[in-house]
Design a protein around this motif. Structure first.
Motif, PDB file in Angstrom:
ATOM      1  N   GLU A 101       0.834  -1.206   0.000  1.00  0.00           N
ATOM      2  CA  GLU A 101       0.000   0.000   0.000  1.00  0.00           C
ATOM      3  C   GLU A 101       0.872   1.261   0.000  1.00  0.00           C
ATOM      4  N   ARG A 102       1.962   1.237   0.782  1.00  0.00           N
ATOM      5  CA  ARG A 102       2.861   2.387   0.821  1.00  0.00           C
ATOM      6  C   ARG A 102       3.530   2.633  -0.525  1.00  0.00           C
ATOM      7  N   ILE A 103       3.918   1.560  -1.212  1.00  0.00           N
ATOM      8  CA  ILE A 103       4.524   1.685  -2.542  1.00  0.00           C
ATOM      9  C   ILE A 103       3.501   2.261  -3.517  1.00  0.00           C
ATOM     10  N   ASN A 104       2.274   1.774  -3.460  1.00  0.00           N
ATOM     11  CA  ASN A 104       1.238   2.291  -4.357  1.00  0.00           C
ATOM     12  C   ASN A 104       0.931   3.756  -4.080  1.00  0.00           C
ATOM     13  N   GLU A 105       0.947   4.158  -2.796  1.00  0.00           N
ATOM     14  CA  GLU A 105       0.733   5.568  -2.464  1.00  0.00           C
ATOM     15  C   GLU A 105       1.849   6.437  -3.029  1.00  0.00           C
ATOM     16  N   MET A 106       3.077   5.945  -2.939  1.00  0.00           N
ATOM     17  CA  MET A 106       4.201   6.700  -3.473  1.00  0.00           C
ATOM     18  C   MET A 106       4.087   6.821  -4.990  1.00  0.00           C
ATOM     19  N   LEU A 107       3.692   5.761  -5.646  1.00  0.00           N
ATOM     20  CA  LEU A 107       3.584   5.780  -7.098  1.00  0.00           C
ATOM     21  C   LEU A 107       2.393   6.600  -7.586  1.00  0.00           C
ATOM     22  N   SER A 108       1.410   6.828  -6.733  1.00  0.00           N
ATOM     23  CA  SER A 108       0.240   7.596  -7.166  1.00  0.00           C
ATOM     24  C   SER A 108       0.461   9.104  -7.046  1.00  0.00           C
ATOM     25  N   ARG A 109       1.575   9.518  -6.451  1.00  0.00           N
ATOM     26  CA  ARG A 109       1.865  10.955  -6.361  1.00  0.00           C
ATOM     27  C   ARG A 109       2.076  11.532  -7.746  1.00  0.00           C
ATOM     28  N   GLN A 110       1.661  12.770  -7.923  1.00  0.00           N
ATOM     29  CA  GLN A 110       1.711  13.400  -9.242  1.00  0.00           C
ATOM     30  C   GLN A 110       3.143  13.588  -9.733  1.00  0.00           C
ATOM     31  N   GLN A 114       4.367  10.320 -11.006  1.00  0.00           N
ATOM     32  CA  GLN A 114       3.719  10.017 -12.294  1.00  0.00           C
ATOM     33  C   GLN A 114       4.379  10.822 -13.426  1.00  0.00           C
ATOM     34  N   ASP A 115       4.681  12.103 -13.153  1.00  0.00           N
ATOM     35  CA  ASP A 115       5.320  12.940 -14.167  1.00  0.00           C
ATOM     36  C   ASP A 115       6.701  12.414 -14.521  1.00  0.00           C
ATOM     37  N   GLN A 116       7.447  11.976 -13.509  1.00  0.00           N
ATOM     38  CA  GLN A 116       8.784  11.434 -13.767  1.00  0.00           C
ATOM     39  C   GLN A 116       8.715  10.117 -14.552  1.00  0.00           C
ATOM     40  N   LEU A 117       7.726   9.299 -14.249  1.00  0.00           N
ATOM     41  CA  LEU A 117       7.572   8.043 -14.990  1.00  0.00           C
ATOM     42  C   LEU A 117       7.290   8.324 -16.458  1.00  0.00           C
ATOM     43  N   VAL A 118       6.397   9.257 -16.714  1.00  0.00           N
ATOM     44  CA  VAL A 118       6.070   9.611 -18.102  1.00  0.00           C
ATOM     45  C   VAL A 118       7.296  10.206 -18.778  1.00  0.00           C
ATOM     46  N   ALA A 119       8.073  11.026 -18.051  1.00  0.00           N
ATOM     47  CA  ALA A 119       9.290  11.615 -18.616  1.00  0.00           C
ATOM     48  C   ALA A 119      10.310  10.537 -18.968  1.00  0.00           C
ATOM     49  N   GLN A 120      10.322   9.439 -18.210  1.00  0.00           N
ATOM     50  CA  GLN A 120      11.239   8.338 -18.488  1.00  0.00           C
ATOM     51  C   GLN A 120      10.711   7.415 -19.588  1.00  0.00           C
ATOM     52  N   GLY A 121       9.477   7.656 -20.039  1.00  0.00           N
ATOM     53  CA  GLY A 121       8.890   6.839 -21.098  1.00  0.00           C
ATOM     54  C   GLY A 121       8.206   5.587 -20.585  1.00  0.00           C
ATOM     55  N   VAL A 122       7.807   5.600 -19.328  1.00  0.00           N
ATOM     56  CA  VAL A 122       7.160   4.437 -18.728  1.00  0.00           C
ATOM     57  C   VAL A 122       5.695   4.770 -18.484  1.00  0.00           C
ATOM     58  N   PRO A 129       2.474   4.707 -16.471  1.00  0.00           N
ATOM     59  CA  PRO A 129       2.162   4.452 -15.060  1.00  0.00           C
ATOM     60  C   PRO A 129       1.267   3.230 -14.841  1.00  0.00           C
ATOM     61  N   ALA A 130       0.421   2.908 -15.795  1.00  0.00           N
ATOM     62  CA  ALA A 130      -0.428   1.719 -15.663  1.00  0.00           C
ATOM     63  C   ALA A 130       0.423   0.449 -15.674  1.00  0.00           C
ATOM     64  N   ASP A 131       1.495   0.446 -16.479  1.00  0.00           N
ATOM     65  CA  ASP A 131       2.399  -0.706 -16.502  1.00  0.00           C
ATOM     66  C   ASP A 131       3.108  -0.861 -15.159  1.00  0.00           C
ATOM     67  N   VAL A 132       3.482   0.271 -14.561  1.00  0.00           N
ATOM     68  CA  VAL A 132       4.159   0.220 -13.263  1.00  0.00           C
ATOM     69  C   VAL A 132       3.208  -0.331 -12.204  1.00  0.00           C
ATOM     70  N   GLU A 133       1.946   0.121 -12.220  1.00  0.00           N
ATOM     71  CA  GLU A 133       0.971  -0.388 -11.252  1.00  0.00           C
ATOM     72  C   GLU A 133       0.766  -1.890 -11.425  1.00  0.00           C
ATOM     73  N   ALA A 134       0.732  -2.352 -12.667  1.00  0.00           N
ATOM     74  CA  ALA A 134       0.561  -3.784 -12.919  1.00  0.00           C
ATOM     75  C   ALA A 134       1.771  -4.568 -12.411  1.00  0.00           C
ATOM     76  N   ARG A 135       2.971  -4.004 -12.605  1.00  0.00           N
ATOM     77  CA  ARG A 135       4.178  -4.695 -12.144  1.00  0.00           C
ATOM     78  C   ARG A 135       4.235  -4.747 -10.621  1.00  0.00           C
ATOM     79  N   VAL A 136       3.837  -3.656  -9.959  1.00  0.00           N
ATOM     80  CA  VAL A 136       3.841  -3.653  -8.494  1.00  0.00           C
ATOM     81  C   VAL A 136       2.838  -4.671  -7.978  1.00  0.00           C
TER      82      VAL A 136
END
Length: 132
Positions: A52-61, A64-72, A74-81
């Protein structure tokens, strides 16, 4: 009537006798009938809290912006977690604990990027096209 009772009486007796016999239950798999220890229950609670803590960290805006900037995606990251094993969740949570307070999200994003990259190289995911 007498003819009917001659036919039904043996059938009823047979059903009553067969219905009163004990039936052996099929053997269960070992984990189904083994006791859950207190340590196992506490460990499961800790893993769900870490997840839950990891998901809360990943849901921060900003994350999310950094993930998109890296070309990832966010839905794929949630599925992997969601697909991480308990040991991997514990390891990731420990690494999040080791990050200095107030540190940038870049360290966590690099960890997630490396985690996704390794799982892509192992053939477990299909996130990055350059790993093929």
């Amino acid at each position: 009537m007498k003819k009917l009772s001659r036919v039904l009486s043996p059938l009823l007796i047979a059903f009553l006798v067969l219905g009163s016999l004990p039936v052996a239950a099929a053997p269960q798999a070992a984990p189904a009938n083994s006791l859950v220890t207190t340590q196992d229950a506490l460990s499961a609670d800790q893993v769900s809290a870490d997840r839950e803590r990891i998901n809360e960290m990943l849901s921060r805006q900003d994350v999310q912006d950094q993930l998109v900037a890296q070309g990832v995606d966010p839905a794929d990251v949630e599925a992997r977690v969601a697909a991480l094993s308990d040991a991997e969740v514990r390891q990731m949570a420990e690494q999040l604990d080791d990050l200095p307070a107030g540190a940038s999200v870049v360290g966590a994003l690099v960890f997630i990027f490396v985690l996704l990259l390794v799982t892509d190289l192992l053939g477990l995911t299909n996130v990055f096209p350059f790993t093929r």
